[in-house]
Design an enzyme around this catalytic site. Structure first.
Site, PDB file in Angstrom:
ATOM      1  N   HIS A  55      44.748 -62.153 -23.222  1.00 53.06           N
ATOM      2  CA  HIS A  55      45.299 -61.358 -22.088  1.00 53.06           C
ATOM      3  C   HIS A  55      45.277 -59.798 -22.508  1.00 53.06           C
ATOM      4  O   HIS A  55      45.214 -59.597 -23.764  1.00 53.06           O
ATOM      5  CB  HIS A  55      46.752 -61.613 -21.740  1.00 53.06           C
ATOM      6  CG  HIS A  55      46.582 -62.845 -20.919  1.00 53.06           C
ATOM      7  ND1 HIS A  55      47.709 -63.323 -20.061  1.00 53.06           N
ATOM      8  CD2 HIS A  55      45.791 -64.022 -20.862  1.00 53.06           C
ATOM      9  CE1 HIS A  55      47.430 -64.335 -19.735  1.00 53.06           C
ATOM     10  NE2 HIS A  55      46.480 -64.944 -20.141  1.00 53.06           N
ATOM     11  N   GLU A  57      47.275 -57.494 -22.520  1.00 57.37           N
ATOM     12  CA  GLU A  57      48.522 -56.905 -23.188  1.00 57.37           C
ATOM     13  C   GLU A  57      48.459 -57.554 -24.578  1.00 57.37           C
ATOM     14  O   GLU A  57      48.683 -56.840 -25.569  1.00 57.37           O
ATOM     15  CB  GLU A  57      49.851 -57.746 -22.561  1.00 57.37           C
ATOM     16  CG  GLU A  57      49.818 -57.309 -21.094  1.00 57.37           C
ATOM     17  CD  GLU A  57      49.507 -58.251 -20.036  1.00 57.37           C
ATOM     18  OE1 GLU A  57      50.066 -58.334 -18.978  1.00 57.37           O
ATOM     19  OE2 GLU A  57      48.225 -58.756 -20.468  1.00 57.37           O
ATOM     20  N   CYS A  85      52.339 -61.737 -17.372  1.00 60.73           N
ATOM     21  CA  CYS A  85      52.809 -63.065 -17.067  1.00 60.73           C
ATOM     22  C   CYS A  85      53.843 -63.493 -18.317  1.00 60.73           C
ATOM     23  O   CYS A  85      54.291 -62.806 -19.079  1.00 60.73           O
ATOM     24  CB  CYS A  85      51.449 -64.004 -17.589  1.00 60.73           C
ATOM     25  SG  CYS A  85      51.043 -64.089 -19.310  1.00 60.73           S
TER      26      CYS A  85
END
Length: 152
Positions: A55, A57, A85
């Site tokens: 992801h 991040e 998430c």
């Protein structure tokens, strides 16, 4: 003043999201800032590497810790186009960010209030700000899924 700074960095996160979009990745971008300077950026690369943890991040966090040679990012802020998430929210908490800024809430998987708020389960002190470029960040996300549904 802070709102202008937030818009500036969120624009850069949005550029990262467009990079993901153009590679047929879910269009999420992240930018990590320390003392007003960008120390890392990332965008989703799950499809490219066939890795569900790639992801935006997580990629940005890995680059940031490598750059500063410390896993503690407690002097940093992270700008993300979509609410992190639960996995990414956990990583953000573990890295000890001082502030998280995101574009729009994720009611399906969001870890900072959209689906669940991990802060309700921990004593961590972290500032959460949302709604920066909400319309723009949500728009690219919706556009991506419309394209996918059309088979593009």
């Amino acid at each position: 003043m802070q709102k202008d700074i937030d818009k500036y960095f969120m624009q850069i996160a949005l550029k990262e999201a467009y990079k993901a979009y153009n590679k047929n990745e879910i269009p999420v971008g992240a930018v990590i800032v320390s003392n007003g300077k960008i120390i890392s950026k990332g965008h989703n690369k799950k499809e490219k590497y066939k890795d569900p943890t790639n992801h935006a991040e997580i990629i940005a966090i890995k680059k940031a810790v490598k750059k500063i040679d410390d896993w503690r990012l407690n002097n940093c802020e992270i700008y993300i186009t979509k609410e992190p998430c639960i996995m990414c929210a956990g990583a953000i908490l573990e890295a000890r960010f001082k502030r998280v800024i995101f574009g729009f809430k994720d009611n399906e998987k969001g870890g900072f209030g959209g689906k669940i708020n991990l802060l309700d389960f921990f004593n961590d002190k972290i500032i959460i700000d949302s709604g920066i470029f909400e319309k723009e960040t949500k728009s690219i996300f919706e556009k991506f899924f419309k394209k996918i549904r059309r088979g593009g």
